[in-house]
Design a protein around this motif. Structure first.
Motif, short mmCIF file in Angstrom:
data_model
loop_
_atom_site.label_atom_id
_atom_site.label_comp_id
_atom_site.label_asym_id
_atom_site.label_seq_id
_atom_site.Cartn_x
_atom_site.Cartn_y
_atom_site.Cartn_z
N VAL A 1 27.50 -12.13 25.00
CA VAL A 1 26.91 -13.26 25.70
C VAL A 1 27.85 -14.47 25.73
O VAL A 1 28.06 -15.07 26.79
N GLY A 2 28.41 -14.84 24.59
CA GLY A 2 29.27 -16.01 24.54
C GLY A 2 30.66 -15.75 25.06
O GLY A 2 31.11 -16.35 26.03
N PHE A 3 31.35 -14.79 24.44
CA PHE A 3 32.73 -14.47 24.82
C PHE A 3 32.78 -13.80 26.19
O PHE A 3 33.58 -14.17 27.06
N GLY A 4 31.90 -12.82 26.41
CA GLY A 4 31.95 -12.04 27.64
C GLY A 4 31.56 -12.79 28.89
O GLY A 4 32.20 -12.67 29.94
N ALA A 5 30.48 -13.60 28.83
CA ALA A 5 30.02 -14.31 30.02
C ALA A 5 31.09 -15.29 30.52
O ALA A 5 31.23 -15.49 31.73
N MET A 6 31.86 -15.89 29.60
CA MET A 6 32.91 -16.80 30.02
C MET A 6 34.00 -16.06 30.79
O MET A 6 34.53 -16.58 31.79
N LEU A 7 34.33 -14.86 30.37
CA LEU A 7 35.35 -14.08 31.07
C LEU A 7 34.87 -13.65 32.45
O LEU A 7 35.65 -13.62 33.41
N VAL A 8 33.58 -13.35 32.57
CA VAL A 8 33.03 -13.01 33.89
C VAL A 8 33.06 -14.24 34.79
O VAL A 8 33.36 -14.13 35.99
N GLU A 9 32.78 -15.41 34.24
CA GLU A 9 32.87 -16.63 35.05
C GLU A 9 34.29 -16.87 35.52
O GLU A 9 34.51 -17.39 36.61
N CYS A 10 35.27 -16.47 34.71
CA CYS A 10 36.67 -16.58 35.14
C CYS A 10 36.92 -15.76 36.40
O CYS A 10 37.66 -16.19 37.29
N VAL A 11 36.29 -14.58 36.49
CA VAL A 11 36.42 -13.76 37.70
C VAL A 11 35.87 -14.51 38.91
O VAL A 11 36.45 -14.47 40.01
N VAL A 12 34.75 -15.22 38.73
CA VAL A 12 34.19 -16.03 39.81
C VAL A 12 35.21 -17.08 40.26
O VAL A 12 35.41 -17.29 41.47
N GLY A 13 35.86 -17.73 39.30
CA GLY A 13 36.87 -18.74 39.64
C GLY A 13 38.04 -18.14 40.39
O GLY A 13 38.55 -18.74 41.35
N VAL A 14 38.48 -16.95 39.98
CA VAL A 14 39.59 -16.28 40.67
C VAL A 14 39.19 -15.95 42.11
O VAL A 14 39.99 -16.13 43.04
N MET A 15 37.97 -15.48 42.31
CA MET A 15 37.53 -15.14 43.67
C MET A 15 37.43 -16.39 44.54
O MET A 15 37.74 -16.35 45.74
N ALA A 16 37.01 -17.52 43.96
CA ALA A 16 36.98 -18.77 44.72
C ALA A 16 38.38 -19.20 45.12
O ALA A 16 38.61 -19.67 46.25
N LEU A 17 39.33 -19.05 44.20
CA LEU A 17 40.73 -19.39 44.51
C LEU A 17 41.26 -18.52 45.64
O LEU A 17 41.96 -19.01 46.54
N ILE A 18 40.91 -17.25 45.62
CA ILE A 18 41.35 -16.35 46.69
C ILE A 18 40.74 -16.75 48.02
O ILE A 18 41.41 -16.76 49.07
N ALA A 19 39.44 -17.11 48.02
CA ALA A 19 38.78 -17.52 49.26
C ALA A 19 39.47 -18.72 49.89
O ALA A 19 39.51 -18.85 51.12
N ALA A 20 40.02 -19.61 49.06
CA ALA A 20 40.72 -20.78 49.60
C ALA A 20 42.11 -20.43 50.10
O ALA A 20 42.55 -20.90 51.15
N THR A 21 42.82 -19.59 49.34
CA THR A 21 44.24 -19.35 49.64
C THR A 21 44.47 -18.27 50.69
O THR A 21 45.62 -18.06 51.11
N VAL A 22 43.42 -17.57 51.14
CA VAL A 22 43.60 -16.67 52.27
C VAL A 22 43.62 -17.46 53.58
O VAL A 22 43.99 -16.92 54.63
N LEU A 23 43.23 -18.73 53.52
CA LEU A 23 43.34 -19.61 54.69
C LEU A 23 44.79 -20.08 54.82
O LEU A 23 45.54 -20.12 53.84
N HIS A 24 45.17 -20.45 56.04
CA HIS A 24 46.49 -21.04 56.23
C HIS A 24 46.50 -22.41 55.54
O HIS A 24 45.51 -23.15 55.62
N PRO A 25 47.59 -22.77 54.84
CA PRO A 25 47.63 -24.06 54.14
C PRO A 25 47.27 -25.25 55.02
O PRO A 25 46.56 -26.17 54.57
N ALA A 26 47.71 -25.26 56.26
CA ALA A 26 47.40 -26.38 57.14
C ALA A 26 45.90 -26.47 57.41
O ALA A 26 45.33 -27.57 57.45
N ASP A 27 45.25 -25.31 57.58
CA ASP A 27 43.80 -25.30 57.78
C ASP A 27 43.08 -25.80 56.54
O ASP A 27 42.10 -26.55 56.62
N TYR A 28 43.57 -25.37 55.38
CA TYR A 28 42.99 -25.80 54.10
C TYR A 28 43.06 -27.32 53.95
O TYR A 28 42.07 -27.98 53.60
N PHE A 29 44.23 -27.90 54.20
CA PHE A 29 44.38 -29.35 54.04
C PHE A 29 43.60 -30.12 55.11
O PHE A 29 43.13 -31.23 54.86
#
Length: 597
Positions: free
Chosen positions: A329-357
């Motif tokens: 619950v403590g150690f594991g849930a934090m690592l799963v949340e890290c996966v959520v953060g990685v997926m959010a980063l991917i959703a942003a960076t698949v856009l063209h940088p100019a579109d993102y900015f």
């Protein structure tokens, strides 16, 4: 660089960390002992203290900690390129976040499920306890403002999204009434999910109607309505709105991210961002400060987050059936949340940088960058609204995820629906955090002011509940209206990571109390040193260059004062803890062990 490479790499690292470091930390460092009953078993009252299946407890804990932070922070930090955020997510989660969450949960359970401020009061004395409680009040207030700022950019001038989000309020209330008076969870769940999906698909039909005109709101109006909504959410009975909204959002959270991971594996989109964007490593239009320390401030949840201490010393320690569940619950849930953060980063960076900015900068700031949008006009037309200048991260996530989903040929004509569904998904998450956070702030206010006027300590006293709820909403509502996303999110990041530092202070204290070897204290001390230095550098940088700089866009005297107060509280707690650590360091068991060796 393909997105699937980042996803597979992250999952492999996190699984290995859980399997080896998680076992080492809980078994060797914390020395969990199954012979001792957990607070849930010892104080089982059928209401607050209830022994719970580890996976049910995991679901509750994960739903509570994984709010908007891991979605928004990585998106804003993409300004520096994809690599700084990616590395901080993985290193921060393994070395810092998972350790922080597990040790705070352990400390609270050791003290019978008490809150972090009460634990610190017992371990470090009344001064540290008072400073921790006051810091928690500041931090929860700032957190509400930071999270609410994200909604403004997503729902401003967006009647479809506003309708879908607003519809979740009566839907949650209806579910609460059904559960309260019939106890039939299955019927309320089916009805709630059907109405939720229906709200998204009905949304386009209100555009151009009187209802659409009413729900076409600007940022200023939304910034007033959100605190008003939060007041009622905090004052109403928890079963009527808060609990059913949490329950409903858990379906969306799980479903959306499973769908996103599947979409990445099917489409395998290309990461269009470079590893580093050199011209913005010293600061840019989205994050004003340099890559260090601000990548660790901008990305809080997903790597390490002090907000988790509210949950880890709140409801969760009263639910665990076995001490070994701390690892799941403590150690594991934090690592799963890290996966959520990685997926959010991917959703942003698949856009063209100019579109993102273009999305995350004001039109004036974007014009100064000298960039030309690439795919944004096509995306805007497919979604049916102008996407430029919608700062805050929420729109970027929605656009990125919609573009991934629409890459599947069968779904290519549903881009607008995917976009609005993700907007609702984010907003419901944030409103859930605002509901719970404002209620928590109300309790903290009642506890503090109750020392002066005793009736306030009674959480069921209606005048006290109304007054404290109103005060909490006024405080974070003022902050919401006092700056832009860059300044308010930085204030949230600094306060949140300061809270994480306090959690790690507690961790070092408990490791020195229970561990067989002094060196084991480094598991908490190393991330504490890094995070505490980072927080102070970022805090003073923001005060000097933004909050107390009348030439800066985020100029705000109050934000600067709040920053100084929080950093001072943190310093007092650290000084108090060092005195305690010296005492624990000299414990006879360490001396005897050294002599034996």
């Amino acid at each position: 660089m393909n997105a699937i490479t980042l996803v597979i790499g992250a999952i492999c690292i996190l699984v290995i960390a859980y399997r080896f470091y998680g076992i080492f930390f809980t078994k060797k460092v914390l020395k969990i002992n199954e012979d001792i009953p957990t607070p849930a078993n010892e104080k089982n009252d059928g209401q607050d203290y209830v022994p719970t299946n580890r996976w049910v407890a995991f679901g509750h804990h994960f739903a509570a900690i994984a709010a908007a932070g891991p979605l928004v922070g990585p998106i804003l930090a993409a300004q520096f390129g994809y690599l700084p955020g990616y590395l901080w997510l993985l290193i921060g989660a393994v070395i810092g976040g998972a350790v922080h969450d597990a040790v705070v949960l352990f400390a609270s359970m050791t003290k019978g499920g008490k809150s972090l401020s009460e634990v610190m009061r017992e371990e470090l004395g009344p001064v540290a306890g008072f400073c921790t409680g006051l810091a928690m009040l500041f931090i929860i207030t700032i957190t509400m403002a930071g999270l609410s700022m994200v909604i403004l950019g997503a729902l401003a001038e967006n009647p479809w999204g506003t309708f879908a989000v607003a519809a979740t309020i009566p839907i949650a209330m209806l579910m609460g009434l059904i559960n309260k008076f019939t106890g039939n969870l299955k019927i309320s769940t089916i009805l709630g999910v059907i109405l939720l999906v229906g709200a998204v698909f009905y949304g386009p039909s209100i555009q151009g109607t009187w209802l659409g005109d009413v729900l076409t709101l600007d940022r200023e109006t939304l910034s007033i309505l959100l605190p008003i909504y939060a007041f009622f959410a905090a004052a109403l009975p928890v079963w009527f709105l808060l609990a059913p909204r949490d329950y409903l959002s858990s379906f969306m959270k799980i479903g959306v991210f499973i769908a996103l991971i599947i979409g990445v594996f099917i489409i395998n989109p290309t990461i269009q961002f470079p590893a580093f964007i050199p011209e913005f490593l010293g600061g840019g239009p989205i994050v004003a400060g340099p890559v260090w320390p601000f990548v660790s401030i901008t990305i809080a949840c997903g790597a390490i987050s002090g907000f988790h201490a509210f949950v880890g010393s709140g409801t969760t320690p009263k639910m665990l059936n076995r001490w070994d569940d701390i690892r799941v619950v403590g150690f594991g849930a934090m690592l799963v949340e890290c996966v959520v953060g990685v997926m959010a980063l991917i959703a942003a960076t698949v856009l063209h940088p100019a579109d993102y900015f273009a999305i995350n900068s004001s039109p004036e700031a974007f014009a100064k960058l000298g960039m030309t949008v690439v795919d944004l006009p096509v995306l805007s037309e497919a979604i049916g609204m102008d996407l430029e200048g919608r700062t805050g991260g929420a729109v970027t996530l929605a656009v990125g995820m919609a573009s991934i989903f629409s890459g599947v040929e069968w779904f290519s004509h549903l881009t607008a629906y995917f976009y609005q569904f993700v907007i609702m998904f984010e907003a419901v998450f944030i409103l859930t955090a605002i509901d719970a956070g404002t209620r928590t702030a109300r309790y903290l206010i009642q506890d503090f002011l109750g020392n002066v006027y005793k009736p306030l300590k009674k959480t069921d006293w209606l005048p006290g509940a109304i007054g404290a709820s109103a005060l909490a909403c006024i405080m974070w509502g003022y902050l919401l209206n006092s700056g832009d996303i860059a300044s308010v999110w930085a204030l949230f990041g600094v306060s949140n990571q300061l809270m994480a530092s306090i959690g790690l202070v507690c961790g070092v204290t408990f490791v020195l109390k229970v561990a067989d070897k002094r060196i084991y204290a480094l598991t908490c001390f190393i991330p504490l040193v890094y995070l505490y230095i980072t927080v102070n550098v970022a805090g003073f940088w923001m005060v000097k260059n933004v909050y107390w700089n009348d030439m800066a866009g985020g100029y705000n005297i109050l934000n600067g004062i709040l920053s100084i107060i929080m950093l001072t509280l943190g310093l007092i707690i650290v000084i108090t803890s060092v005195i305690k650590w010296r005492e624990l360091w000299a414990h006879p068991r360490f001396t005897k062990q050294a002599t034996a060796n």
